[in-house]
Motif scaffolding. Structure first.
Motif, short mmCIF file in Angstrom:
data_model
loop_
_atom_site.label_atom_id
_atom_site.label_comp_id
_atom_site.label_asym_id
_atom_site.label_seq_id
_atom_site.Cartn_x
_atom_site.Cartn_y
_atom_site.Cartn_z
N HIS A 180 0.87 -1.22 -0.05
CA HIS A 180 -0.10 0.05 0.10
C HIS A 180 1.00 1.20 -0.11
O HIS A 180 0.80 2.17 -0.88
CB HIS A 180 -0.94 -0.06 1.34
CG HIS A 180 -1.78 1.28 1.34
ND1 HIS A 180 -2.90 1.31 0.50
CD2 HIS A 180 -1.99 2.06 1.91
CE1 HIS A 180 -3.60 2.35 0.48
NE2 HIS A 180 -2.93 3.10 1.84
N MET A 237 2.10 1.91 -3.51
CA MET A 237 1.13 2.34 -4.20
C MET A 237 0.77 3.80 -4.06
O MET A 237 0.40 4.57 -5.00
CB MET A 237 -0.03 1.16 -4.29
CG MET A 237 0.31 0.11 -5.36
SD MET A 237 -1.06 -0.74 -5.72
CE MET A 237 -1.46 -1.70 -4.04
N GLU A 238 0.97 4.12 -2.71
CA GLU A 238 0.75 5.54 -2.52
C GLU A 238 1.74 6.66 -3.00
O GLU A 238 1.23 7.48 -3.63
CB GLU A 238 0.65 5.52 -0.86
CG GLU A 238 -0.74 5.32 -0.19
CD GLU A 238 -0.56 5.63 1.43
OE1 GLU A 238 0.38 5.50 1.88
OE2 GLU A 238 -1.70 6.01 1.59
N SER A 292 1.05 6.82 -6.81
CA SER A 292 -0.21 7.67 -6.83
C SER A 292 0.25 9.14 -6.83
O SER A 292 0.10 9.94 -7.62
CB SER A 292 -1.27 7.45 -6.10
OG SER A 292 -2.42 8.37 -6.06
N GLY A 328 5.34 -0.73 -7.91
CA GLY A 328 3.68 -0.23 -8.11
C GLY A 328 3.29 -0.68 -9.40
O GLY A 328 1.95 -1.26 -9.09
N ALA A 348 0.08 -3.51 -9.07
CA ALA A 348 -1.25 -3.16 -9.88
C ALA A 348 -1.61 -4.42 -10.98
O ALA A 348 -2.74 -4.75 -11.01
CB ALA A 348 -1.24 -1.71 -10.60
N VAL A 385 -6.16 -2.79 -3.39
CA VAL A 385 -5.93 -1.13 -3.15
C VAL A 385 -6.89 -0.79 -2.28
O VAL A 385 -7.92 -1.16 -2.27
CB VAL A 385 -5.99 -0.46 -4.39
CG1 VAL A 385 -5.77 1.17 -4.06
CG2 VAL A 385 -4.90 -0.89 -5.77
N ARG A 386 -6.30 -0.33 -0.96
CA ARG A 386 -7.25 0.07 0.01
C ARG A 386 -7.83 1.62 -0.07
O ARG A 386 -6.97 2.39 -0.60
CB ARG A 386 -6.25 0.26 1.53
CG ARG A 386 -5.74 -1.23 1.73
CD ARG A 386 -5.00 -0.81 3.16
NE ARG A 386 -3.99 -2.01 3.25
CZ ARG A 386 -3.11 -1.98 4.30
NH1 ARG A 386 -2.98 -0.89 4.81
NH2 ARG A 386 -2.55 -3.15 4.69
N LEU A 388 -7.64 5.10 -1.58
CA LEU A 388 -6.66 5.29 -2.56
C LEU A 388 -7.31 4.59 -3.67
O LEU A 388 -7.79 3.35 -3.69
CB LEU A 388 -5.28 4.69 -2.29
CG LEU A 388 -4.06 4.44 -3.33
CD1 LEU A 388 -3.59 6.03 -3.39
CD2 LEU A 388 -3.09 3.42 -2.61
N HIS A 441 -7.44 2.73 -7.53
CA HIS A 441 -6.50 1.58 -8.28
C HIS A 441 -5.79 2.69 -9.16
O HIS A 441 -6.27 3.51 -9.85
CB HIS A 441 -7.26 0.62 -8.78
CG HIS A 441 -6.60 -0.49 -9.53
ND1 HIS A 441 -5.57 -0.29 -10.57
CD2 HIS A 441 -6.20 -1.66 -9.07
CE1 HIS A 441 -4.95 -1.53 -10.97
NE2 HIS A 441 -5.37 -2.26 -9.62
#
Length: 215
Positions: free
Chosen positions: A58, A61-62, A65, A106, A110, A116-117, A120, A122
């Motif tokens: 997570h 991926m944050e 983003s 990341g 994906a 994905v939480r 956030l 996808h």
């Protein structure tokens, strides 16, 4: 203050080590013990920052983003047309992927279906929304045919960028990626940009390929 700085540095080190292993071996094939060893930290240090491997995914991926949104905002503030900003965004993300493992990890997370939480989004959803916004503006700026299906083009663009990255990363050297992106844009430009404006964007794709490629 010094303790907080050390904690932030340790957290960044753990994220970088996890990203490197996720990128090279995949999420499922990477254990927390391997991340601890690769990061050169204790298990206690890892668990202080991350309770589980999912928390590391997570966090990666944050960062992905934030990076894509920051780059998009930066390009929007430089006076480019919306289509040029979108093109530069794809090449910019490709360049950043080569500069460190976090964005590469990341993307691999994906494509591997790692959850994905909320809140956030996808990554693919976020990228499609960014593309749709720029394409709608490009229609208003007459850089894109007014009768195109913007949703379909945005979806195709994200699929093409992700697919180009995955396939090229498997079959070709990393330095080939800018060329593949340019080829993708040649096809899209010929299909959606009016003839009177087409040369400008075909030339831009070639220039971005050169600028993004290895020195």
């Amino acid at each position: 203050m010094a303790r907080q700085l050390r904690a932030e540095q340790t957290r960044a080190t753990i994220i970088g080590a996890a990203a490197d292993l996720f990128d090279r071996h995949g999420y499922e094939s990477t254990s927390l013990s391997e991340i601890v060893t690769h990061a050169g930290v204790t298990k206690g240090a890892l668990y202080f920052h991350f309770a589980a491997k999912e928390d590391l995914a997570h966090a990666i991926m944050e960062i992905q983003s934030r990076t894509s949104r920051r780059l998009a905002r930066d390009l929007d503030g430089r006076g480019y047309s919306s289509l040029e900003a979108l093109m530069r965004l794809t090449f910019g993300m490709a360049r950043l992927c080569e500069e460190g493992p976090v964005l590469r990890a990341g993307l691999r997370l994906a494509t591997a279906g790692v959850p994905v939480r909320p809140p956030l989004p996808h990554p693919f959803t976020e990228w499609r929304e960014i593309a749709m916004s720029r394409l709608l503006d490009a229609v208003r700026q007459s850089d894109v045919h007014p009768d195109i299906d913007v949703d379909s083009v945005a979806h195709t663009l994200v699929c093409s960028v992700v697919g180009t990255r995955v396939v090229s990363g498997t079959l070709e050297p990393a330095g080939r990626q800018p060329r593949r992106l340019a080829q993708m844009w040649y096809i899209l430009i010929r299909g959606m940009v009016p003839v009177t404006r087409r040369a400008r964007y075909l030339t831009l794709a070639s220039r971005l390929e050169r600028e993004t490629g290895a020195p």
